[in-house]
Motif scaffolding. Structure first.
Motif, PDB file in Angstrom:
ATOM      1  N   SER A 166       0.852  -1.186   0.000  1.00 51.59           N
ATOM      2  CA  SER A 166       0.000   0.000   0.000  1.00 51.59           C
ATOM      3  C   SER A 166       0.888   1.236   0.000  1.00 51.59           C
ATOM      4  CB  SER A 166      -0.916   0.029   1.221  1.00 51.59           C
ATOM      5  OG  SER A 166      -1.784   1.141   1.154  1.00 51.59           O
ATOM      6  N   ASN A 167       0.541   2.178  -0.874  1.00 50.30           N
ATOM      7  CA  ASN A 167       1.294   3.426  -0.905  1.00 50.30           C
ATOM      8  C   ASN A 167       0.367   4.626  -0.729  1.00 50.30           C
ATOM      9  OD1 ASN A 167       0.018   3.811  -3.361  1.00 50.30           O
ATOM     10  ND2 ASN A 167       1.892   3.788  -4.581  1.00 50.30           N
ATOM     11  N   GLN A 196      -2.355   5.184  -2.377  1.00 52.43           N
ATOM     12  CA  GLN A 196      -3.221   5.279  -3.548  1.00 52.43           C
ATOM     13  C   GLN A 196      -3.508   3.890  -4.124  1.00 52.43           C
ATOM     14  OE1 GLN A 196      -1.777   7.768  -6.783  1.00 52.43           O
ATOM     15  NE2 GLN A 196      -3.833   8.588  -6.997  1.00 52.43           N
ATOM     16  N   ILE A 197      -2.483   3.044  -4.159  1.00 51.71           N
ATOM     17  CA  ILE A 197      -2.616   1.675  -4.651  1.00 51.71           C
ATOM     18  C   ILE A 197      -2.438   0.723  -3.477  1.00 51.71           C
ATOM     19  CG2 ILE A 197      -1.613  -0.103  -6.137  1.00 51.71           C
ATOM     20  CD1 ILE A 197      -0.649   2.207  -7.948  1.00 51.71           C
ATOM     21  N   THR A 198      -3.333  -0.262  -3.387  1.00 51.27           N
ATOM     22  CA  THR A 198      -3.243  -1.285  -2.352  1.00 51.27           C
ATOM     23  C   THR A 198      -3.425  -2.650  -2.994  1.00 51.27           C
ATOM     24  OG1 THR A 198      -4.149   0.215  -0.681  1.00 51.27           O
ATOM     25  CG2 THR A 198      -4.274  -2.134  -0.191  1.00 51.27           C
ATOM     26  N   ALA A 202      -6.492  -5.603  -6.354  1.00 50.81           N
ATOM     27  CA  ALA A 202      -5.792  -4.319  -6.476  1.00 50.81           C
ATOM     28  C   ALA A 202      -6.824  -3.225  -6.301  1.00 50.81           C
ATOM     29  CB  ALA A 202      -5.125  -4.205  -7.838  1.00 50.81           C
ATOM     30  N   GLU A 203      -6.544  -2.311  -5.397  1.00 51.07           N
ATOM     31  CA  GLU A 203      -7.401  -1.140  -5.184  1.00 51.07           C
ATOM     32  C   GLU A 203      -6.675   0.095  -5.677  1.00 51.07           C
ATOM     33  OE1 GLU A 203      -8.268  -0.498  -1.092  1.00 51.07           O
ATOM     34  OE2 GLU A 203      -9.804  -2.039  -1.025  1.00 51.07           O
ATOM     35  N   TYR A 204      -7.423   1.002  -6.273  1.00 47.90           N
ATOM     36  CA  TYR A 204      -6.898   2.313  -6.627  1.00 47.90           C
ATOM     37  C   TYR A 204      -7.804   3.338  -5.974  1.00 47.90           C
ATOM     38  CZ  TYR A 204      -5.286   6.311  -9.279  1.00 47.90           C
ATOM     39  OH  TYR A 204      -4.765   7.524  -9.628  1.00 47.90           O
ATOM     40  N   SER A 205      -7.242   4.142  -5.114  1.00 52.01           N
ATOM     41  CA  SER A 205      -7.999   5.141  -4.356  1.00 52.01           C
ATOM     42  C   SER A 205      -9.192   4.513  -3.634  1.00 52.01           C
ATOM     43  CB  SER A 205      -8.447   6.272  -5.278  1.00 52.01           C
ATOM     44  OG  SER A 205      -7.330   6.948  -5.803  1.00 52.01           O
ATOM     45  N   LYS A 258     -10.931   1.821  -4.349  1.00 54.27           N
ATOM     46  CA  LYS A 258     -11.905   1.103  -5.165  1.00 54.27           C
ATOM     47  C   LYS A 258     -11.233  -0.102  -5.838  1.00 54.27           C
ATOM     48  CE  LYS A 258     -14.932   1.608  -9.138  1.00 54.27           C
ATOM     49  NZ  LYS A 258     -15.351   2.435 -10.245  1.00 54.27           N
ATOM     50  N   VAL A 287     -10.022  -2.458  -8.515  1.00 60.20           N
ATOM     51  CA  VAL A 287      -9.853  -2.246  -9.948  1.00 60.20           C
ATOM     52  C   VAL A 287      -9.262  -3.466 -10.660  1.00 60.20           C
ATOM     53  CG1 VAL A 287      -9.680   0.267  -9.795  1.00 60.20           C
ATOM     54  CG2 VAL A 287      -7.609  -1.131  -9.589  1.00 60.20           C
TER      55      VAL A 287
END
Length: 97
Positions: free
Chosen positions: A5-6, A8-10, A55-58, A60, A62
């Motif tokens: 996780s950074n 924004q991306i998890t 994979a999550e972006y913000s 959500k 994705v």
């Protein structure tokens, strides 16, 4: 479990709520998707047969991948993310017994 996780991306294990979100997204893209496919992936994860990663972006979902145990999870994740950055993640190898 969160593998990366950074902010924004998890990258994390798939959860029950993801099954409907991924199904809806695939249907929206024209796929003939059913929630049962993702419920099976969750069952395989709970029984220790596989790990399903999301994979999550913000915040959500994705994308996703199902990793069948018996191969090195660390190696698989390194191959997936090698193009982004060679040292992007550091997870322990996981094997099925």
């Amino acid at each position: 479990m969160v593998y990366f996780s950074n902010g924004q991306i998890t990258i994390r294990n798939m959860e029950c709520i993801d099954a409907q979100a991924i199904t809806d997204a695939e249907i929206e893209q024209g796929w003939d998707a059913t929630i049962e496919k993702y419920q099976k992936r969750l069952g395989d994860q709970q029984s220790g047969k596989a790990i399903s990663l999301v994979a999550e972006y913000s915040g959500k979902p994705v994308g996703y991948i199902k990793c069948t145990l018996g191969i090195s999870l660390r190696l698989l994740l390194r191959l997936i993310f090698r193009q982004m950055h060679p040292n992007l993640i550091n997870v322990r190898s996981t094997y099925a017994s």
